[in-house]
Structure formats: C-alpha cells, structure tokens
Scaffold this motif. Sequence first.
Motif, PDB file in Angstrom:
ATOM      1  N   LEU A   1      -0.801 -12.678  -0.939  1.00 55.99           N
ATOM      2  CA  LEU A   1      -1.789 -12.457   0.339  1.00 55.99           C
ATOM      3  C   LEU A   1      -1.183 -12.905   1.606  1.00 55.99           C
ATOM      4  O   LEU A   1      -0.635 -13.974   1.409  1.00 55.99           O
ATOM      5  CB  LEU A   1      -3.203 -12.604   0.283  1.00 55.99           C
ATOM      6  CG  LEU A   1      -4.064 -12.032  -0.971  1.00 55.99           C
ATOM      7  CD1 LEU A   1      -5.416 -12.519  -0.982  1.00 55.99           C
ATOM      8  CD2 LEU A   1      -3.870 -10.370  -1.139  1.00 55.99           C
TER       9      LEU A   1
ATOM     10  N   ILE B   1     -10.317  -5.724   3.123  1.00 57.00           N
ATOM     11  CA  ILE B   1     -11.386  -5.802   3.797  1.00 57.00           C
ATOM     12  C   ILE B   1     -12.551  -6.640   3.229  1.00 57.00           C
ATOM     13  O   ILE B   1     -13.002  -6.328   2.034  1.00 57.00           O
ATOM     14  CB  ILE B   1     -12.153  -4.427   4.458  1.00 57.00           C
ATOM     15  CG1 ILE B   1     -11.066  -3.718   5.152  1.00 57.00           C
ATOM     16  CG2 ILE B   1     -13.356  -4.833   5.261  1.00 57.00           C
ATOM     17  CD1 ILE B   1     -11.421  -2.261   5.468  1.00 57.00           C
TER      18      ILE B   1
ATOM     19  N   ARG C   1      -5.602  -9.586  12.462  1.00 54.02           N
ATOM     20  CA  ARG C   1      -5.983  -8.478  12.047  1.00 54.02           C
ATOM     21  C   ARG C   1      -6.503  -8.510  10.632  1.00 54.02           C
ATOM     22  O   ARG C   1      -7.001  -7.607  10.213  1.00 54.02           O
ATOM     23  CB  ARG C   1      -4.490  -8.050  11.819  1.00 54.02           C
ATOM     24  CG  ARG C   1      -3.908  -7.719  12.896  1.00 54.02           C
ATOM     25  CD  ARG C   1      -2.317  -7.081  12.957  1.00 54.02           C
ATOM     26  NE  ARG C   1      -2.374  -5.707  12.021  1.00 54.02           N
ATOM     27  CZ  ARG C   1      -1.449  -5.573  11.120  1.00 54.02           C
ATOM     28  NH1 ARG C   1      -0.622  -6.583  10.767  1.00 54.02           N
ATOM     29  NH2 ARG C   1      -1.317  -4.492  10.450  1.00 54.02           N
ATOM     30  N   GLY C   2      -6.447  -9.767   9.950  1.00 51.46           N
ATOM     31  CA  GLY C   2      -7.194  -9.656   8.563  1.00 51.46           C
ATOM     32  C   GLY C   2      -6.141 -10.153   7.509  1.00 51.46           C
ATOM     33  O   GLY C   2      -5.096 -10.734   7.515  1.00 51.46           O
ATOM     34  N   VAL C   3      -6.692  -9.782   6.238  1.00 46.55           N
ATOM     35  CA  VAL C   3      -6.047 -10.310   4.904  1.00 46.55           C
ATOM     36  C   VAL C   3      -5.130  -8.956   4.551  1.00 46.55           C
ATOM     37  O   VAL C   3      -5.987  -8.019   4.170  1.00 46.55           O
ATOM     38  CB  VAL C   3      -6.932 -10.884   3.912  1.00 46.55           C
ATOM     39  CG1 VAL C   3      -6.133 -11.235   2.699  1.00 46.55           C
ATOM     40  CG2 VAL C   3      -7.565 -12.168   4.581  1.00 46.55           C
ATOM     41  N   PHE C   4      -3.965  -9.300   4.161  1.00 48.41           N
ATOM     42  CA  PHE C   4      -3.180  -7.992   3.571  1.00 48.41           C
ATOM     43  C   PHE C   4      -2.477  -8.469   2.501  1.00 48.41           C
ATOM     44  O   PHE C   4      -1.949  -9.860   2.325  1.00 48.41           O
ATOM     45  CB  PHE C   4      -2.158  -7.578   4.821  1.00 48.41           C
ATOM     46  CG  PHE C   4      -2.766  -7.125   5.789  1.00 48.41           C
ATOM     47  CD1 PHE C   4      -2.799  -5.578   6.054  1.00 48.41           C
ATOM     48  CD2 PHE C   4      -3.140  -7.822   6.968  1.00 48.41           C
ATOM     49  CE1 PHE C   4      -3.297  -5.234   7.176  1.00 48.41           C
ATOM     50  CE2 PHE C   4      -3.748  -7.536   7.937  1.00 48.41           C
ATOM     51  CZ  PHE C   4      -3.682  -6.200   8.129  1.00 48.41           C
TER      52      PHE C   4
ATOM     53  N   ARG D   1      -4.669  -3.688   3.533  1.00 51.90           N
ATOM     54  CA  ARG D   1      -5.527  -4.630   3.985  1.00 51.90           C
ATOM     55  C   ARG D   1      -6.815  -4.682   3.067  1.00 51.90           C
ATOM     56  O   ARG D   1      -7.150  -3.891   2.608  1.00 51.90           O
ATOM     57  CB  ARG D   1      -6.125  -4.207   5.315  1.00 51.90           C
ATOM     58  CG  ARG D   1      -7.029  -5.209   6.142  1.00 51.90           C
ATOM     59  CD  ARG D   1      -7.517  -4.652   7.451  1.00 51.90           C
ATOM     60  NE  ARG D   1      -8.552  -5.860   8.130  1.00 51.90           N
ATOM     61  CZ  ARG D   1      -9.346  -5.539   8.879  1.00 51.90           C
ATOM     62  NH1 ARG D   1      -9.291  -4.459   9.747  1.00 51.90           N
ATOM     63  NH2 ARG D   1     -10.187  -6.206   9.212  1.00 51.90           N
TER      64      ARG D   1
ATOM     65  N   ASN E   1      -2.543 -13.894   5.568  1.00 47.50           N
ATOM     66  CA  ASN E   1      -3.478 -13.847   6.361  1.00 47.50           C
ATOM     67  C   ASN E   1      -3.335 -13.941   7.764  1.00 47.50           C
ATOM     68  O   ASN E   1      -2.604 -14.858   8.358  1.00 47.50           O
ATOM     69  CB  ASN E   1      -4.325 -15.261   5.953  1.00 47.50           C
ATOM     70  CG  ASN E   1      -5.757 -15.125   6.579  1.00 47.50           C
ATOM     71  OD1 ASN E   1      -5.962 -14.065   7.489  1.00 47.50           O
ATOM     72  ND2 ASN E   1      -6.502 -16.149   6.308  1.00 47.50           N
ATOM     73  N   ASN E   2      -3.397 -12.859   8.314  1.00 43.89           N
ATOM     74  CA  ASN E   2      -2.903 -12.403   9.891  1.00 43.89           C
ATOM     75  C   ASN E   2      -4.520 -12.980  10.482  1.00 43.89           C
ATOM     76  O   ASN E   2      -5.395 -12.088  10.469  1.00 43.89           O
ATOM     77  CB  ASN E   2      -2.643 -11.186  10.167  1.00 43.89           C
ATOM     78  CG  ASN E   2      -2.318 -11.091  11.652  1.00 43.89           C
ATOM     79  OD1 ASN E   2      -2.880 -11.381  12.573  1.00 43.89           O
ATOM     80  ND2 ASN E   2      -1.080 -10.460  11.754  1.00 43.89           N
TER      81      ASN E   2
END
Length: 237
Positions: A74, A46, A80-83, A44, A76-77
């Motif tokens: 990448l 942040i 939950r964020g960017v992974f 992830r 983008n969820n």
Amino acid sequence: MLEQSLTSDNDNAPRGLQHKSLVENIVEEIEAKIISGEFQPGMRLIEQAMCEQLNVSRSPLREAFRILENRGYLVNNARRGVFVSELSYKDAIDVYTIRANLESLAVNLAISHDDGTLADRLTAINEKMLRFAQVGDAWNYAKYNQLFHEELIGACKNPRLINMLDIFQKQTKRYRMKVMLSSGKMGESVKNHADLIESIRKGDVEQAEILRKAHILANLKYLAKIFKENELFSQEV
C-alpha cells in the motif's frame, strides 16, 4: 466478519493479544485480495468502506494499513488516502537482487548447519510441488513453494537473516504469483529445486550459492515479459 470470529475464539485472551490477532487477520485478508487481483494496483482503499466490509473498527484497520505499507503493498498519500501500490519493474529488480544475495548466504549457512536431513526434507516438499505442477495447480504449488523456502531459510539458524528474508519474501510475493502463472514456470522451478537439493546433499556450498542466486534472478526475465505484455513498465525503467 473478522472481528466477530476472533472475539469468539479469544474471549479469554488478554486484550493486547486479541488486538494483535485481529490486525494480523486484517493484513492477511487485504494481502490476499491484492495478490489475487481483486484489489488492483492504483485502487483506493476507503477506510469506512473497508471497516464495513471486514466488520472491524478503524484502529486495527489503520494498523494493518501501516504494516501493508511497510511491506510495499500500500501507499499512503496524506491528501488523497490509501492506495494499492503500483507494480514496477524497477522495484522488482531491486527486491529480487537483494533477495538473491541474502538467500544465497542463507543457503551457505544452512549447509554448514545441516545435520544430514535437510536434503531429504526439501525433497519431500519438492515432490508435492511436482504433483501440483503436473496438474497446473498454481495456488497449491505456491503454498508448498513457500514451505520449501521457509524450510531452507530456517535451516540457516540465523534469526536476523531469517527476519530480513521474510521481509523480502513478502515484498516479492505479488511478483512471484505473476511469474508462477507463466507457461512452464512451475516445471522449471521443480527442476531448479532438484538441482539445488543435489548440491546440498553433496555439501557443495559454492554450487548451491550459485544456483540459488541464479534461480531467483532468472525470475526477472519472466517479469520483463509480463510487464511488456501488460504495458506496466514504469518511467523509471
């Protein structure tokens, strides 16, 4: 870091150009960390921590994230964020198949537009690649390998095709570095380039197309082994 260096270099540039340069540099920085393995698949990113690490504001970072998401680096969820995206053998098959067919078309067009210098230009690059292959310098080899394909694809003189291939080149970059580190791959690649150059020198369009497509798809056998050894096969395969 990034923002400070760009500001000093572009004090007289229009605001839009400064922003674009900053975004491009953020993209390159994150992309390099993903390819090198510093940012692992599934990690992830942040936003606040990335802003502090790169010394940039949220706006250009978010734009860089969008670009990297479009390139497949990448995911983008929303909740939950960017992974960092996971590597998938199914994805590798898809992008390599498309790239193989598009690049064989580019080779066809490149030969039809050749002014008689293309083979010599490619040979000069391939000779440098050979020297790096002989000492096992994968990173510099990869750099000149990129130049080789930019020279070849650029010679097709078709801007739309060049742009499409640029997208797929970027999407296969993570996979290519893993393949490049496979035993004997660099030497094999140099020989494949030499065979392709010879067909270009002869003006043999059909043979050049066949060789280019075969060379690209041959990478899948290396990836299959890499995925199996690292237990990276997804459920889709």
